[in-house]
Design an enzyme around this catalytic site. Sequence first.
Site, PDB file in Angstrom:
ATOM      1  CE  LYS A 186      -1.610  -4.240   2.668  1.00  0.00           C
ATOM      2  NZ  LYS A 186      -1.771  -5.564   2.023  1.00  0.00           N
ATOM      3  CB  SER A 188      -0.890   0.004   1.252  1.00  0.00           C
ATOM      4  OG  SER A 188      -1.502   1.264   1.441  1.00  0.00           O
ATOM      5  CE1 TYR A 244      -3.889  -2.265   4.800  1.00  0.00           C
ATOM      6  CE2 TYR A 244      -3.220  -0.020   4.257  1.00  0.00           C
ATOM      7  CZ  TYR A 244      -3.714  -1.258   3.864  1.00  0.00           C
ATOM      8  OH  TYR A 244      -4.019  -1.477   2.555  1.00  0.00           O
TER       9      TYR A 244
END
Length: 278
Positions: A173, A156, A169
């Site tokens: 990632k 991401s 997150y």
Amino acid sequence: MANHTGKLDGKVALVTGSGRGIGQAIAQKLASEGARLVINDLDADPAHETVELLKKAGVDAVACVGNVSAPDFAERFVKTAVDNFKGIDIIVNNAGFTWDDVIQKMTDEQWHAILDCHLTAPFRILRAAHPVIKAQAQADQEAGRQIYRKVVNVSSTSALNGNAGQMNYSSAKAGVIGMTRALSREWGRFNVNVNAVAFGLIHTRMTSADAKAGATVNIEGRDIRVGLNPELLKSHAQRNPLGRGGTPEEAAGAVYLFCTPESNYITGQVVAVAGSPQ
């Protein structure tokens, strides 16, 4: 679903989180070029719906339902491919969700749930696939064949730039990028290209929901807040050189590029799929 170029004819592709959204679009794109699919979703209904959709289009597809974070999932996923299709050619680690909070409000449960899904699950899947990949590479060598296989990990732009409220997150990632680069060095001898795509804003049910309205999805008994502030979406579009977020089909196209023979000499790379330079 007629073949376009047939570049993936006969290839066996495993795609996590492919019952809907970006994962489903990836599965459909790979299938449209001739691949056979192992479909996965947390929920049985979307997984089986995607399988039926592909079968109606004349594509060989099977489902492996379940949570990618479960300790026994990776072996089950790989076994499904081997039992049904006798091998593995493409692995796309796509499954994921977000569970956001600023650091002072983020719990250990939130941290571990996101790392388990985005980082530990792909690691386990790739580890479980190793004996199959190695055996196939040895058989190719003995037969004098040169066949390239593909791993595409989904990262991401949150990993590249950071994102407030997404320490779990963003960290997971970013770990995916490290995993991609490390495995590209380990599996090059097997003629496996290992690359990653870093998605920016892609319009899915997760991002399209209105965060202000308190939208949630239920993941294994947890109601997880999803969606984005409409003002944030508007400002993103204004800043983005292409003036908009991406579609699941555009996200799938980027994954497909790393699955084609044209990418046989590209490995350990991360490409932002974001409509903008990162």
